[in-house]
Enzyme design. Structure first.
Site, mmCIF file in Angstrom:
data_model
loop_
_atom_site.group_PDB
_atom_site.id
_atom_site.type_symbol
_atom_site.label_atom_id
_atom_site.label_comp_id
_atom_site.label_asym_id
_atom_site.label_seq_id
_atom_site.Cartn_x
_atom_site.Cartn_y
_atom_site.Cartn_z
ATOM 1 N N CYS A 120 0.794 -1.233 0.000
ATOM 2 C CA CYS A 120 0.000 0.000 0.000
ATOM 3 C C CYS A 120 0.824 1.279 0.000
ATOM 4 O O CYS A 120 0.248 2.368 -0.047
ATOM 5 C CB CYS A 120 -0.950 -0.011 1.190
ATOM 6 N N HIS A 133 -3.872 7.419 6.257
ATOM 7 C CA HIS A 133 -3.976 6.107 5.604
ATOM 8 C C HIS A 133 -5.358 5.532 5.880
ATOM 9 O O HIS A 133 -6.013 5.039 4.970
ATOM 10 C CB HIS A 133 -2.878 5.188 6.121
ATOM 11 N N LYS A 147 -10.693 6.792 2.025
ATOM 12 C CA LYS A 147 -10.889 5.440 1.497
ATOM 13 C C LYS A 147 -12.354 5.032 1.402
ATOM 14 O O LYS A 147 -12.671 4.077 0.694
ATOM 15 C CB LYS A 147 -10.074 4.437 2.316
ATOM 16 N N HIS A 153 -9.867 0.975 -0.826
ATOM 17 C CA HIS A 153 -8.417 0.903 -0.646
ATOM 18 C C HIS A 153 -7.825 0.417 -1.955
ATOM 19 O O HIS A 153 -7.937 -0.759 -2.304
ATOM 20 C CB HIS A 153 -8.067 -0.049 0.496
ATOM 21 N N PHE A 193 1.916 -3.507 4.391
ATOM 22 C CA PHE A 193 2.342 -4.771 4.971
ATOM 23 C C PHE A 193 3.845 -4.725 5.285
ATOM 24 O O PHE A 193 4.627 -4.057 4.611
ATOM 25 C CB PHE A 193 2.083 -5.917 3.998
ATOM 26 N N GLU A 234 -2.500 4.511 13.818
ATOM 27 C CA GLU A 234 -2.263 5.773 13.128
ATOM 28 C C GLU A 234 -2.693 6.966 13.977
ATOM 29 O O GLU A 234 -2.013 7.995 14.016
ATOM 30 C CB GLU A 234 -2.990 5.800 11.784
#
Length: 389
Positions: free
Chosen positions: A152, A281, A310, A315, A375, A292
């Protein structure tokens, strides 16, 4: 040295092009979501919300190339201004996580029923470098050409890498961004991780339960020193870090996310009080939003307005960093003319104290920060800005 993002081609569930994207921002109503239900992508045929580009059928072959073509067409007037530049000085850097896997899945289905591979299918379409090579072929670029695939953060890192190429004098212009398409691999992969939302994703909400997968593309034309259009927005700073905490879960302490934001501020020579808006994010998973919020609180307190976009795009994985930087680019280019993305939710009681935007308003912006976390604890933060007289 100043790095300019001179133009933007953008494709997502919000629409095709800058005008469609800003219209979706300005007219967004939670009662009429931009994401749509789809069950054909789920192995269990479970209806799931996805951020689909509605004008392009899911059965469309070369789907990711179609997104790239649509984005390239939008920036063609700017590309036409580059005719005097040596083609070997035009570079391409793309972020992607799926590349042409959508076509591979379709080809496999065809083979299972006919025992023949489709004539237009090539294994090379699934290579991660293919989106960058496709663009280079389309525009005749002969400079450095490659893709970045760090889940991502892929296309955020594509912008960071593009800036590095310019700084090293390896290119005069870099076409950079990201592209990804919906496919069964990502839908079912995230389902196996129990990361998909049962409904529409709800970033930073107390009832958040996962993500909605999306698709799209965003392409920028980056140069250094002088802009080549009147629409230029500056890439002022960037920060990168790696948690190395877990293959798919973020470090719950948010130290890597904090580090990437702090490095971006230092790179841009700005303080936390200078940032007008943070595009978080904000995946709407329990762990990401908790982490976050903690990291943002430590850097910005509860003073800087922030939201996740998002719920508007889904996403978009490898394209997310570029699409979300694109939203910031549009907000900065037309400062004060567009609504900020907002999260009309009940704030999670597990979250650190941060300033979540919960209703639409049109602020004047000078500096935006965009976060991307991936990830493996792979983190990237970008700071975009404009000159305000």
């Amino acid at each position: 040295m100043t790095y300019w993002l001179n133009d933007l081609g953008i494709v997502s569930a919000m629409g095709i092009g800058q005008d469609a994207t800003t219209t979706s921002l300005n007219k967004y109503n939670p009662a009429t979501p931009l994401l749509t239900l789809n069950k054909s992508l789920s192995a269990e045929q479970t209806p799931l919300y996805v951020g689909q580009v509605q004008s392009i059928a899911l059965s469309n072959n070369k789907r990711i190339n179609t997104f790239i073509d649509l984005a390239l067409e939008q920036i063609k007037p700017t590309l036409d201004k580059l005719s005097h530049i040596d083609k070997s000085r035009i570079a391409i850097v793309m972020g992607t996580s799926t590349s042409g896997i959508h076509d591979g899945e379709g080809a496999r289905k065809s083979y299972e029923s006919t025992k023949l591979w489709p004539d237009d299918f090539s294994y090379s379409d699934q290579e991660l470098a293919t989106p960058a090579h496709y663009i280079a072929h389309k525009i005749g670029a002969l400079g450095p050409c490659y893709s970045i695939s760090t889940a991502c953060t892929s296309s955020s890192k594509a912008l960071i890498s593009a800036r590095a190429l310019l700084n090293a004098d390896l290119a005069d212009v870099v076409i950079c961004g990201g592209a990804d398409s919906l496919c069964q691999l990502t839908i079912n992969g995230f389902d196996s991780l129990a990361s998909l939302s049962s409904g529409l994703c709800q970033p930073f909400s107390s009832t958040r339960d996962g993500i909605n997968i999306g698709e799209g593309a965003a392409l920028f034309v980056m140069t250094k020193n002088k802009p080549i259009t009147n629409n230029g927005v500056m890439l002022l700073g960037s920060g990168e870090s790696s948690d190395a905490h877990h293959m798919s879960a973020p470090d719950p302490n948010g130290m890597g996310a904090q580090a990437s934001m702090e490095k971006a501020l230092k790179s841009a020579k700005l303080s936390c009080g200078d940032i007008d808006y943070i595009n978080a994010h904000g995946t709407a998973t329990v762990k990401n939003d908790e982490m976050e919020a903690l990291a943002i609180n430590r850097v910005f307190g509860n003073n800087t307005p922030l939201s996740s976009s998002k719920h508007l795009t889904g996403h978009t994985l490898g394209a997310a960093g570029a699409i979300e930087a694109g939203i910031c680019w549009l907000l900065l280019k037309d400062s004060g003319q567009h609504m900020l993305p907002y999260n009309a939710i009940k704030e999670g009681s597990d979250l650190a104290d941060i300033k979540i935007i919960k209703q639409a308003f049109k602020p004047t912006l000078k500096y935006c920060l965009s976060n991307s976390f991936a990830f493996g604890g792979n983190n990237a933060s970008l700071i975009l800005g404009v000159n305000v007289d």
